[in-house]
Design an enzyme around this catalytic site. Structure first.
Site, PDB file in Angstrom:
ATOM      1  N   HIS A   1      23.997 -33.921   0.234  1.00 16.79           N
ATOM      2  CA  HIS A   1      23.470 -34.147   1.770  1.00 16.79           C
ATOM      3  C   HIS A   1      23.609 -33.342   2.608  1.00 16.79           C
ATOM      4  CE1 HIS A   1      21.326 -36.178   4.981  1.00 16.79           C
ATOM      5  NE2 HIS A   1      20.853 -36.941   3.726  1.00 16.79           N
TER       6      HIS A   1
ATOM      7  N   THR B   1     -16.485   6.206   9.255  1.00 16.46           N
ATOM      8  CA  THR B   1     -16.274   4.757   8.235  1.00 16.46           C
ATOM      9  C   THR B   1     -16.038   4.673   6.456  1.00 16.46           C
ATOM     10  OG1 THR B   1     -18.762   4.865   8.577  1.00 16.46           O
ATOM     11  CG2 THR B   1     -17.796   4.241  10.619  1.00 16.46           C
ATOM     12  N   HIS B   2     -16.189   3.573   6.125  1.00 13.55           N
ATOM     13  CA  HIS B   2     -16.271   3.795   5.041  1.00 13.55           C
ATOM     14  C   HIS B   2     -15.161   5.112   3.962  1.00 13.55           C
ATOM     15  CE1 HIS B   2     -19.451   0.555   4.654  1.00 13.55           C
ATOM     16  NE2 HIS B   2     -19.769   1.141   5.693  1.00 13.55           N
TER      17      HIS B   2
ATOM     18  N   SER C   1      12.675  11.896  -6.122  1.00 16.40           N
ATOM     19  CA  SER C   1      13.383  12.348  -7.135  1.00 16.40           C
ATOM     20  C   SER C   1      13.649  13.358  -7.958  1.00 16.40           C
ATOM     21  CB  SER C   1      14.132  10.472  -8.138  1.00 16.40           C
ATOM     22  OG  SER C   1      12.473  10.945  -8.528  1.00 16.40           O
TER      23      SER C   1
ATOM     24  N   LYS D   1       7.855  16.575  -1.622  1.00 15.64           N
ATOM     25  CA  LYS D   1       7.468  15.779  -1.439  1.00 15.64           C
ATOM     26  C   LYS D   1       7.852  15.033   0.406  1.00 15.64           C
ATOM     27  CE  LYS D   1       4.983  13.305  -3.957  1.00 15.64           C
ATOM     28  NZ  LYS D   1       3.470  12.938  -3.761  1.00 15.64           N
TER      29      LYS D   1
ATOM     30  N   GLU E   1       4.332   3.000   3.772  1.00 17.28           N
ATOM     31  CA  GLU E   1       3.956   1.722   2.627  1.00 17.28           C
ATOM     32  C   GLU E   1       5.513   0.386   2.706  1.00 17.28           C
ATOM     33  OE1 GLU E   1       2.930   5.611  -0.277  1.00 17.28           O
ATOM     34  OE2 GLU E   1       4.663   4.519  -0.286  1.00 17.28           O
TER      35      GLU E   1
END
Length: 436
Positions: A71, A143-144, A266, A271, A278
């Site tokens: 407790h 849009t879309h 890696s 890149k 993200e």
């Protein structure tokens, strides 16, 4: 929350040492209230205030006792009472565990919200700065995911600025809603403690009194805080998702900062990945998910159970820490955002001027055609340009007699002026910022 995503200031709010310190603050405030009512002698009160403290060794002692008692509140009370000696008997007088835990939680939430509001206050100027920096940077609105009509890049920041102002307002309101305490004893009836103790103690702590507590502060308050954080996180994800799209190789109109020495993959040295955005997206999912158990905590058995307790020990610190983290990430991303206006222009050209279709439609309607007739003519020429290599939409219109019999080449030239899409942008800026 794991250390990787924990900033020091917010992490310290939710540390065990700070939690126990807040419990001690509540206990001392209760003792001061009893002292004010003559229940605790002045010398005993002085000793309690001077001798009680929380540090790492006290936290260890609480854990040691908790392993025996199973407790944590009783372990805490015993540990701080030991510091005082005989007058330690006055600590926790007439109260129950929830009186301490819930009131202290109000202090912790208030402290966390203040940091989150400060974070937003640092993000808002960055959004405003970018809104004005890019107020004349023309780009394609989508849009879309498909080219729609031209806009300016700065409008995205103006929209995010306005939304973050609303998120700030939600957190300010949540701060008021959670800044309450309850020191009303078992089932909230003040059976062993007079309401005056609650009144005086909460005054010392700067909290409002929960009008009806039934032992616990009602969890709709906490759910409001959690959902305010979830909505704020979702707004940050909106920003992150937009930048992630704009950073795609096929688009590449903007990208998050890539610092010197950073490595993107890696296996692939070329890149530059939008990993920060993200991460914002991922942690926003966690914060949103945590809002669900917070709402489920609202329904407890009868006057209370402790099914909410284990949930709050996880979701509340994790959400506050994660939101603090991604607010700072978003500020850093937008402060160092790399923008490619020439790429924006090149991408606009990909649609062969088809984004002027709405302007041509309106012009033909104004010349007397029905909307359906005008729509068919414009769509026919738009599809012809779309499907024909090297054919621009404007040229398709100029070779269509149904168009040229109603619109002169000069009128068509005027229609194909991109500034016609942007003429009311200053109006929007003045509405949001009061200036342009």
């Amino acid at each position: 929350m794991i250390k990787r995503y924990t900033l020091e200031k917010m992490g310290s709010v939710w540390s065990e040492q700070n939690k126990f310190q807040k419990w001690l603050d509540v206990e001392i405030a209760i003792c001061k209230a009893w002292n004010r009512l003559g229940k605790i002698p002045d010398d005993a009160m002085k000793e309690i205030e001077e001798k009680t403290y929380i540090d790492e060794k006290v936290v260890e002692r609480i854990h040691e006792l908790d392993r025996i008692y199973n407790h944590d509140v009783l372990a805490f009370v015993t540990a701080v009472a030991e510091q005082v000696g005989e007058n330690g008997r006055y600590i926790h007088l007439g109260v129950t565990s929830s009186d301490v835990i819930d009131t202290a939680l109000g202090l912790l939430m208030r402290e966390a919200i203040d940091i989150l509001i400060e974070d937003i206050d640092q993000l808002l100027p960055v959004l405003k700065e970018n809104a004005f920096k890019y107020k004349d940077t023309v780009m394609m609105g989508r849009t879309h995911g498909v080219h729609a009509e031209p806009m300016v890049f700065g409008l995205k920041f103006a929209l995010w600025y306005e939304e973050m102002k609303r998120n700030r307002e939600r957190l300010v309101k949540a701060r008021d809603v959670v800044s309450v305490g309850a020191i009303s004893g078992a089932v909230g009836t003040y059976s062993n403690i007079p309401p005056e103790v609650e009144k005086y103690a909460l005054e010392y702590l700067g909290l409002k009194v929960e009008p009806v507590s039934n032992q616990v502060v009602q969890r709709d308050r906490h759910a409001e805080f959690m959902t305010a954080m979830a909505i704020t996180a979702s707004s940050l994800e909106k920003i992150a998702v937009e930048i992630r799209h704009l950073q795609r190789t096929e688009v590449l109109e903007a990208q998050e900062p890539f610092r010197k020495g950073q490595r993107g993959s890696s296996a692939m040295p070329h890149k530059k990945n939008p990993i920060t955005c993200e991460r914002i997206t991922g942690l926003a999912r966690v914060i949103r998910a945590n809002a669900i158990p917070a709402m489920e905590n609202i329904a407890l058995w009868h006057e209370r159970d402790i099914s909410h307790s284990s949930v709050e020990r996880v979701v509340m610190p994790d959400s506050a820490i994660a939101l603090d983290y991604i607010l700072n990430l978003t500020k850093n991303v937008l402060s160092g955002l790399v923008v490619y206006p020439e790429r924006m222009k090149r991408n606009m050209d990909l649609s062969k001027g088809l984004y002027f279709s709405s302007k041509v439609l309106v012009a033909l309607v104004e010349k007397g055609l029905s909307r359906d007739e005008a729509y068919d003519i414009v769509q026919r020429n738009a599809m012809k340009a779309w499907d024909t290599e090297g054919l621009m939409f404007k040229d398709a219109l100029l070779s269509d007699e149904e168009v040229t019999s109603r619109l002169s080449p000069e009128e068509i030239d005027k229609i194909f002026d991109v500034n016609e899409f942007l003429k009311n942008v200053p109006y929007i800026y003045r509405r949001v910022f009061g200036e342009y």
